[in-house]
Design a protein around this motif. Structure first.
Motif, PDB file in Angstrom:
ATOM      1  N   GLU A   2     -95.114 -33.819  45.942  1.00  0.00           N
ATOM      2  CA  GLU A   2     -96.468 -33.930  46.462  1.00  0.00           C
ATOM      3  C   GLU A   2     -96.741 -35.344  46.932  1.00  0.00           C
ATOM      4  N   LYS A   3     -97.699 -35.449  47.864  1.00  0.00           N
ATOM      5  CA  LYS A   3     -98.185 -36.773  48.240  1.00  0.00           C
ATOM      6  C   LYS A   3     -99.679 -36.660  48.508  1.00  0.00           C
ATOM      7  N   ARG A  24     -98.567 -32.380  60.561  1.00  0.00           N
ATOM      8  CA  ARG A  24     -97.975 -32.665  59.241  1.00  0.00           C
ATOM      9  C   ARG A  24     -97.202 -31.455  58.720  1.00  0.00           C
ATOM     10  N   SER A  25     -97.728 -30.249  58.980  1.00  0.00           N
ATOM     11  CA  SER A  25     -97.034 -29.042  58.540  1.00  0.00           C
ATOM     12  C   SER A  25     -95.693 -28.886  59.257  1.00  0.00           C
ATOM     13  N   GLU A  27     -93.910 -31.225  60.170  1.00  0.00           N
ATOM     14  CA  GLU A  27     -93.051 -32.246  59.553  1.00  0.00           C
ATOM     15  C   GLU A  27     -92.653 -31.876  58.129  1.00  0.00           C
ATOM     16  N   GLY A  28     -93.169 -30.741  57.628  1.00  0.00           N
ATOM     17  CA  GLY A  28     -92.783 -30.261  56.301  1.00  0.00           C
ATOM     18  C   GLY A  28     -93.801 -30.524  55.206  1.00  0.00           C
ATOM     19  N   TRP A  29     -94.985 -31.001  55.558  1.00  0.00           N
ATOM     20  CA  TRP A  29     -96.016 -31.278  54.555  1.00  0.00           C
ATOM     21  C   TRP A  29     -97.206 -30.345  54.764  1.00  0.00           C
ATOM     22  N   ASN A  30     -97.376 -29.378  53.854  1.00  0.00           N
ATOM     23  CA  ASN A  30     -98.495 -28.439  53.947  1.00  0.00           C
ATOM     24  C   ASN A  30     -99.630 -28.881  53.037  1.00  0.00           C
ATOM     25  N   ARG A  43     -94.565 -30.622  49.801  1.00  0.00           N
ATOM     26  CA  ARG A  43     -93.393 -30.477  50.661  1.00  0.00           C
ATOM     27  C   ARG A  43     -92.972 -29.017  50.660  1.00  0.00           C
ATOM     28  N   GLU A  44     -92.971 -28.382  51.854  1.00  0.00           N
ATOM     29  CA  GLU A  44     -92.587 -26.968  51.982  1.00  0.00           C
ATOM     30  C   GLU A  44     -91.861 -26.753  53.300  1.00  0.00           C
ATOM     31  N   ASP A  45     -91.047 -25.739  53.302  1.00  0.00           N
ATOM     32  CA  ASP A  45     -90.324 -25.363  54.517  1.00  0.00           C
ATOM     33  C   ASP A  45     -91.000 -24.160  55.171  1.00  0.00           C
TER      34      ASP A  45
END
Length: 178
Positions: A2-3, A24-25, A27-30, A43-45
């Motif tokens: 997480e961030k 951002r999504s 880029e892999g950040w939901n 961080r999600e794919d």
């Protein structure tokens, strides 16, 4: 993983906010938890599209449920909401994604009212912040600030009433722009 990010977005920039969340999504950040200034990402794919809807408590519970049902029928699910009345929705990007925006679009007049709500919210916050130092000094010096308190209270009430009028216009309860 997480961030947490601290991001500044006004109500009038809701489309830019959604586009930033979409980027951002990709880029892999939901988005995991939205906030007024603080956002938590995970961080999600799983790329998603995001949309924002303004429906504060003043619109009523029935209006909120109707809006949520319309979004759910179109495949959007709520991620979270902020104290200022914004609900964040996401829709997974995939082969069955039609690319359609949220089902309840804003008219040009409503978008102007959203920007005005944001301005008045921050004006009210500035008035509140400006009153803290003089009030502190008055308490420490044990001075009466009755006249200043009346002016201060009137300014806060004026901001609150203006925000309420704009929200009524947005909800359709008061169609006449002011």
């Amino acid at each position: 993983m997480e961030k947490t990010l601290f991001r500044w977005h006004t109500a009038g920039a809701f489309r830019e906010n959604a586009a930033d969340l979409d980027r951002r999504s990709r880029e892999g950040w939901n988005l995991k938890k939205p906030g007024c200034l603080r956002y938590t990402f995970v961080r999600e794919d799983r790329p998603c599209r995001y949309g924002l809807d303004y429906c504060p408590a003043g619109f009523g519970e029935e209006a909120r449920k109707e809006r949520e049902a319309a979004y759910a029928a179109a495949g959007w699910k709520p991620v979270g909401a902020t104290a200022t009345g914004w609900t964040y929705y996401e829709k997974p990007v995939g082969p069955d994604d039609d690319g359609a925006p949220l089902p309840i679009p804003y008219t040009a007049g409503q978008e102007k009212a959203l920007a005005a709500v944001s301005r008045w919210f921050w004006i009210r916050a500035a008035v509140v912040a400006a009153g803290i130092p003089p009030a502190t000094v008055a308490v420490v010096r044990q001075q009466s600030m009755f006249a200043a308190a009346i002016v201060y209270g009137a300014a806060i009430l004026a901001c609150c009433f203006r925000i309420q009028l704009l929200q009524r216009q947005l909800s359709g309860q008061d169609p006449a722009p002011r």
